[in-house]
Design a protein around this motif. Structure first.
Motif, PDB file in Angstrom:
ATOM      1  N   UNK A  26       5.604   6.951  -0.215  1.00 28.35           N
ATOM      2  CA  UNK A  26       5.577   6.844  -1.683  1.00 28.35           C
ATOM      3  C   UNK A  26       6.655   5.855  -2.110  1.00 28.35           C
ATOM      4  N   UNK A  27       6.437   4.599  -1.803  1.00 26.55           N
ATOM      5  CA  UNK A  27       7.417   3.533  -1.969  1.00 26.55           C
ATOM      6  C   UNK A  27       7.933   3.418  -3.392  1.00 26.55           C
ATOM      7  N   UNK A  28       7.079   3.674  -4.377  1.00 22.41           N
ATOM      8  CA  UNK A  28       7.506   3.543  -5.773  1.00 22.41           C
ATOM      9  C   UNK A  28       8.670   4.481  -6.088  1.00 22.41           C
ATOM     10  N   UNK A  51      -4.319   3.561  -2.163  1.00 23.12           N
ATOM     11  CA  UNK A  51      -4.103   2.589  -3.223  1.00 23.12           C
ATOM     12  C   UNK A  51      -2.887   1.693  -2.948  1.00 23.12           C
ATOM     13  N   UNK A  52      -2.550   0.865  -3.948  1.00 24.68           N
ATOM     14  CA  UNK A  52      -1.437  -0.081  -3.837  1.00 24.68           C
ATOM     15  C   UNK A  52      -0.567  -0.016  -5.089  1.00 24.68           C
ATOM     16  N   UNK A  53       0.648  -0.539  -4.945  1.00 25.39           N
ATOM     17  CA  UNK A  53       1.474  -0.842  -6.108  1.00 25.39           C
ATOM     18  C   UNK A  53       1.698  -2.350  -6.095  1.00 25.39           C
ATOM     19  N   UNK A  54       1.872  -2.899  -7.280  1.00 24.57           N
ATOM     20  CA  UNK A  54       2.148  -4.331  -7.410  1.00 24.57           C
ATOM     21  C   UNK A  54       3.208  -4.484  -8.494  1.00 24.57           C
ATOM     22  N   UNK A 102       0.299   0.803 -10.540  1.00 27.32           N
ATOM     23  CA  UNK A 102      -0.506   1.400  -9.474  1.00 27.32           C
ATOM     24  C   UNK A 102      -1.917   0.854  -9.627  1.00 27.32           C
ATOM     25  N   UNK A 103      -2.442   0.294  -8.538  1.00 29.64           N
ATOM     26  CA  UNK A 103      -3.771  -0.321  -8.597  1.00 29.64           C
ATOM     27  C   UNK A 103      -4.599   0.128  -7.394  1.00 29.64           C
ATOM     28  N   UNK A 135       0.852  -1.185   0.000  1.00 35.12           N
ATOM     29  CA  UNK A 135       0.000   0.000   0.000  1.00 35.12           C
ATOM     30  C   UNK A 135       0.886   1.233   0.000  1.00 35.12           C
ATOM     31  N   UNK A 136       0.419   2.286  -0.656  1.00 34.11           N
ATOM     32  CA  UNK A 136       1.203   3.513  -0.815  1.00 34.11           C
ATOM     33  C   UNK A 136       0.306   4.728  -0.610  1.00 34.11           C
ATOM     34  N   UNK A 137       0.921   5.897  -0.625  1.00 38.99           N
ATOM     35  CA  UNK A 137       0.185   7.151  -0.474  1.00 38.99           C
ATOM     36  C   UNK A 137      -0.733   7.382  -1.668  1.00 38.99           C
TER      37      UNK A 137
END
Length: 72
Positions: free
Chosen positions: A35-37, A64-67, A52-53, A3-5
């Motif tokens: 903001x891990x990405x 939201x999330x990143x995968x 980003x999903x 999960x991210x900002x």
């Protein structure tokens, strides 16, 4: 998956900022506004694939999330 900002101009981000101090305490240091990405992009992986999903979860501050994946 992480999960991210949310987008800084969204209500989601507003609520992430409100909940973050309590979430960090209850979640053993977990940060809702990270903001891990950006860190992954700067890390210099030879290959990085991220999307980003919005995971199909009921409303909660961890969206939201990143995968994706990274290769050293």
């Amino acid at each position: 998956m992480e999960h991210v900002a949310a987008d800084h101009s969204s209500w989601g981000y507003f609520w992430q900022q409100i909940y973050n101090p309590t979430w960090r305490y209850l979640g053993d240091g977990c940060c809702l506004t990270r903001e891990t990405w950006k860190d992954l992009e700067k890390a210099g992986f030879s290959e990085l694939k991220l999307r980003h999903i919005r995971a199909p979860l009921s409303w909660n501050p961890t969206r939201p999330h990143i995968i994706g994946y990274a290769v050293k």
